[in-house]
Design a protein around this motif. Sequence first.
Motif, PDB file in Angstrom:
ATOM      1  N   CYS A 128       0.981  -1.368   0.063  1.00 10.94           N
ATOM      2  CA  CYS A 128       0.013  -0.085  -0.043  1.00 10.94           C
ATOM      3  C   CYS A 128       0.793   1.126   0.104  1.00 10.94           C
ATOM      4  O   CYS A 128       2.037   1.323   0.458  1.00 10.94           O
ATOM      5  N   VAL A 129       0.230   2.335  -0.549  1.00 18.14           N
ATOM      6  CA  VAL A 129       0.858   3.706  -0.420  1.00 18.14           C
ATOM      7  C   VAL A 129      -0.049   4.685   0.096  1.00 18.14           C
ATOM      8  O   VAL A 129      -1.181   4.685  -0.235  1.00 18.14           O
ATOM      9  N   LYS A 130       0.418   5.392   1.090  1.00 17.31           N
ATOM     10  CA  LYS A 130      -0.194   6.402   1.902  1.00 17.31           C
ATOM     11  C   LYS A 130       0.488   7.737   1.870  1.00 17.31           C
ATOM     12  O   LYS A 130       1.717   7.351   2.390  1.00 17.31           O
ATOM     13  N   ASP A 131       0.108   8.690   1.220  1.00 22.42           N
ATOM     14  CA  ASP A 131       0.706  10.121   1.371  1.00 22.42           C
ATOM     15  C   ASP A 131       2.099   9.695   0.751  1.00 22.42           C
ATOM     16  O   ASP A 131       3.134  10.283   1.203  1.00 22.42           O
ATOM     17  N   GLY A 132       2.337   8.972  -0.278  1.00 23.30           N
ATOM     18  CA  GLY A 132       3.651   8.731  -0.844  1.00 23.30           C
ATOM     19  C   GLY A 132       4.462   7.652  -0.392  1.00 23.30           C
ATOM     20  O   GLY A 132       5.404   7.423  -1.171  1.00 23.30           O
ATOM     21  N   PHE A 133       4.105   7.379   0.698  1.00 20.87           N
ATOM     22  CA  PHE A 133       5.217   6.263   1.463  1.00 20.87           C
ATOM     23  C   PHE A 133       4.337   4.895   1.448  1.00 20.87           C
ATOM     24  O   PHE A 133       3.398   4.641   1.750  1.00 20.87           O
ATOM     25  N   ALA A 134       5.250   4.035   1.167  1.00 20.24           N
ATOM     26  CA  ALA A 134       4.861   2.450   0.720  1.00 20.24           C
ATOM     27  C   ALA A 134       5.260   1.520   1.799  1.00 20.24           C
ATOM     28  O   ALA A 134       6.103   1.853   2.607  1.00 20.24           O
ATOM     29  N   SER A 135       4.316   0.559   2.042  1.00 21.83           N
ATOM     30  CA  SER A 135       4.517  -0.236   3.041  1.00 21.83           C
ATOM     31  C   SER A 135       4.027  -1.764   2.436  1.00 21.83           C
ATOM     32  O   SER A 135       3.185  -1.740   1.455  1.00 21.83           O
ATOM     33  N   GLU A 136       4.132  -2.866   3.208  1.00 20.19           N
ATOM     34  CA  GLU A 136       3.972  -4.113   2.888  1.00 20.19           C
ATOM     35  C   GLU A 136       3.197  -5.027   4.311  1.00 20.19           C
ATOM     36  O   GLU A 136       3.847  -4.334   5.199  1.00 20.19           O
ATOM     37  N   LEU A 137       2.514  -5.662   3.873  1.00 18.30           N
ATOM     38  CA  LEU A 137       1.901  -6.668   4.888  1.00 18.30           C
ATOM     39  C   LEU A 137       1.551  -7.964   4.396  1.00 18.30           C
ATOM     40  O   LEU A 137       1.125  -8.263   3.315  1.00 18.30           O
ATOM     41  N   GLY A 138       2.042  -8.976   4.923  1.00 21.72           N
ATOM     42  CA  GLY A 138       1.866 -10.315   4.446  1.00 21.72           C
ATOM     43  C   GLY A 138       1.757 -11.331   5.779  1.00 21.72           C
ATOM     44  O   GLY A 138       2.031 -11.029   6.831  1.00 21.72           O
ATOM     45  N   ILE A 139       0.883 -12.319   5.384  1.00 27.29           N
ATOM     46  CA  ILE A 139       0.783 -13.423   6.360  1.00 27.29           C
ATOM     47  C   ILE A 139       0.744 -14.841   5.614  1.00 27.29           C
ATOM     48  O   ILE A 139       0.197 -14.973   4.431  1.00 27.29           O
ATOM     49  N   ILE A 140       1.568 -15.669   6.342  1.00 28.71           N
ATOM     50  CA  ILE A 140       1.725 -17.175   5.804  1.00 28.71           C
ATOM     51  C   ILE A 140       1.234 -17.933   6.771  1.00 28.71           C
ATOM     52  O   ILE A 140       1.266 -18.057   7.815  1.00 28.71           O
ATOM     53  N   LYS A 141      -0.013 -19.069   5.984  1.00 29.73           N
ATOM     54  CA  LYS A 141      -0.523 -19.948   6.643  1.00 29.73           C
ATOM     55  C   LYS A 141      -0.503 -21.110   6.090  1.00 29.73           C
ATOM     56  O   LYS A 141       0.005 -21.459   5.007  1.00 29.73           O
ATOM     57  N   SER A 164      -1.747 -25.512   5.742  1.00 28.28           N
ATOM     58  CA  SER A 164      -2.933 -25.939   5.143  1.00 28.28           C
ATOM     59  C   SER A 164      -4.173 -26.135   6.046  1.00 28.28           C
ATOM     60  O   SER A 164      -5.181 -26.173   5.601  1.00 28.28           O
ATOM     61  N   SER A 165      -3.933 -25.991   7.181  1.00 27.81           N
ATOM     62  CA  SER A 165      -5.007 -26.095   8.275  1.00 27.81           C
ATOM     63  C   SER A 165      -5.308 -24.494   8.808  1.00 27.81           C
ATOM     64  O   SER A 165      -6.103 -24.563   9.748  1.00 27.81           O
ATOM     65  N   GLY A 166      -4.668 -23.631   8.118  1.00 33.03           N
ATOM     66  CA  GLY A 166      -5.007 -22.189   8.485  1.00 33.03           C
ATOM     67  C   GLY A 166      -4.230 -21.664   9.765  1.00 33.03           C
ATOM     68  O   GLY A 166      -4.366 -20.589  10.141  1.00 33.03           O
ATOM     69  N   GLN A 167      -3.244 -22.410  10.317  1.00 33.93           N
ATOM     70  CA  GLN A 167      -2.474 -22.003  11.289  1.00 33.93           C
ATOM     71  C   GLN A 167      -1.355 -20.713  10.727  1.00 33.93           C
ATOM     72  O   GLN A 167      -0.709 -21.070   9.706  1.00 33.93           O
ATOM     73  N   CYS A 168      -1.209 -19.740  11.399  1.00 32.65           N
ATOM     74  CA  CYS A 168      -0.202 -18.884  11.004  1.00 32.65           C
ATOM     75  C   CYS A 168       1.238 -19.146  11.050  1.00 32.65           C
ATOM     76  O   CYS A 168       1.455 -19.629  12.192  1.00 32.65           O
ATOM     77  N   VAL A 169       1.930 -19.217  10.160  1.00 31.14           N
ATOM     78  CA  VAL A 169       3.515 -19.485  10.148  1.00 31.14           C
ATOM     79  C   VAL A 169       4.253 -18.452  10.403  1.00 31.14           C
ATOM     80  O   VAL A 169       5.337 -18.518  11.203  1.00 31.14           O
ATOM     81  N   ARG A 170       3.817 -17.217   9.801  1.00 29.85           N
ATOM     82  CA  ARG A 170       4.773 -16.130   9.828  1.00 29.85           C
ATOM     83  C   ARG A 170       3.875 -14.867   9.423  1.00 29.85           C
ATOM     84  O   ARG A 170       3.072 -15.129   8.426  1.00 29.85           O
ATOM     85  N   VAL A 171       4.050 -13.775   9.973  1.00 25.93           N
ATOM     86  CA  VAL A 171       3.526 -12.445   9.399  1.00 25.93           C
ATOM     87  C   VAL A 171       4.689 -11.644   9.333  1.00 25.93           C
ATOM     88  O   VAL A 171       5.799 -11.490   9.956  1.00 25.93           O
ATOM     89  N   PHE A 172       4.421 -10.754   8.002  1.00 24.77           N
ATOM     90  CA  PHE A 172       5.774  -9.838   7.623  1.00 24.77           C
ATOM     91  C   PHE A 172       5.075  -8.361   7.596  1.00 24.77           C
ATOM     92  O   PHE A 172       3.963  -8.242   7.052  1.00 24.77           O
ATOM     93  N   PHE A 173       5.939  -7.311   7.822  1.00 22.78           N
ATOM     94  CA  PHE A 173       5.605  -6.102   7.529  1.00 22.78           C
ATOM     95  C   PHE A 173       7.111  -5.267   7.388  1.00 22.78           C
ATOM     96  O   PHE A 173       7.929  -5.559   7.684  1.00 22.78           O
ATOM     97  N   SER A 174       6.752  -4.305   6.382  1.00 17.89           N
ATOM     98  CA  SER A 174       8.267  -3.556   6.085  1.00 17.89           C
ATOM     99  C   SER A 174       7.727  -2.389   5.445  1.00 17.89           C
ATOM    100  O   SER A 174       6.640  -2.011   4.909  1.00 17.89           O
ATOM    101  N   SER A 175       8.269  -1.333   5.589  1.00 13.11           N
ATOM    102  CA  SER A 175       8.121  -0.020   5.048  1.00 13.11           C
ATOM    103  C   SER A 175       9.301   0.393   4.098  1.00 13.11           C
ATOM    104  O   SER A 175      10.589  -0.134   4.039  1.00 13.11           O
ATOM    105  N   TYR A 176       8.757   0.963   2.677  1.00 14.81           N
ATOM    106  CA  TYR A 176       9.878   1.112   1.596  1.00 14.81           C
ATOM    107  C   TYR A 176      10.029   2.470   1.515  1.00 14.81           C
ATOM    108  O   TYR A 176      10.933   2.721   0.599  1.00 14.81           O
ATOM    109  N   GLY A 177       9.419   3.336   2.175  1.00 15.60           N
ATOM    110  CA  GLY A 177       9.770   4.762   1.678  1.00 15.60           C
ATOM    111  C   GLY A 177       8.939   5.248   0.511  1.00 15.60           C
ATOM    112  O   GLY A 177       7.658   4.629   0.455  1.00 15.60           O
ATOM    113  N   GLU A 178       9.381   6.220  -0.144  1.00 16.48           N
ATOM    114  CA  GLU A 178       8.582   6.645  -1.318  1.00 16.48           C
ATOM    115  C   GLU A 178       8.718   5.593  -2.472  1.00 16.48           C
ATOM    116  O   GLU A 178       9.755   5.404  -3.113  1.00 16.48           O
TER     117      GLU A 178
END
Length: 113
Positions: free
Chosen positions: A39-52, A54-68
């Motif tokens: 996503c980008v808000k006010d020119g600044f980008a970031s990411e979000l993701g979740i890995i699950k 096959s049973s729906g259990q969360c394996v990993r969540v990740f987030f990062s900021s990219y700047g502009e």
Amino acid sequence: MDIAHLFGISLTTPSLHPPIFVYWRTPLVGSYIVNIDGCVKDGFASELGIIKDSSGQCVRVFFSSYGECPILEAELKTFLDSIILAQKIALSDLWIQSDSTLVIHCIIKGGRP
């Protein structure tokens, strides 16, 4: 409106568009599903993701900021980061889901539509 009321949500004006029901599709046993969003808000980008798994259990969540950067770049970086993370934690057989049809097009067909 009735469903919103059940959850204690008060809607004073009706939505212009009816809600769209979505659901999580289970990957095959031994596979992993990655839900990503850049996503980008006010020119600044970031990411979000979740890995699950096959049973729906969360394996990993990740987030990062990219700047502009533009939205397509943020979405594509998120896609790439999800693959890199999966490799780092030794996961294979991934199902990657993105809300960006443009990214899906770029990955499947190459280039911009």
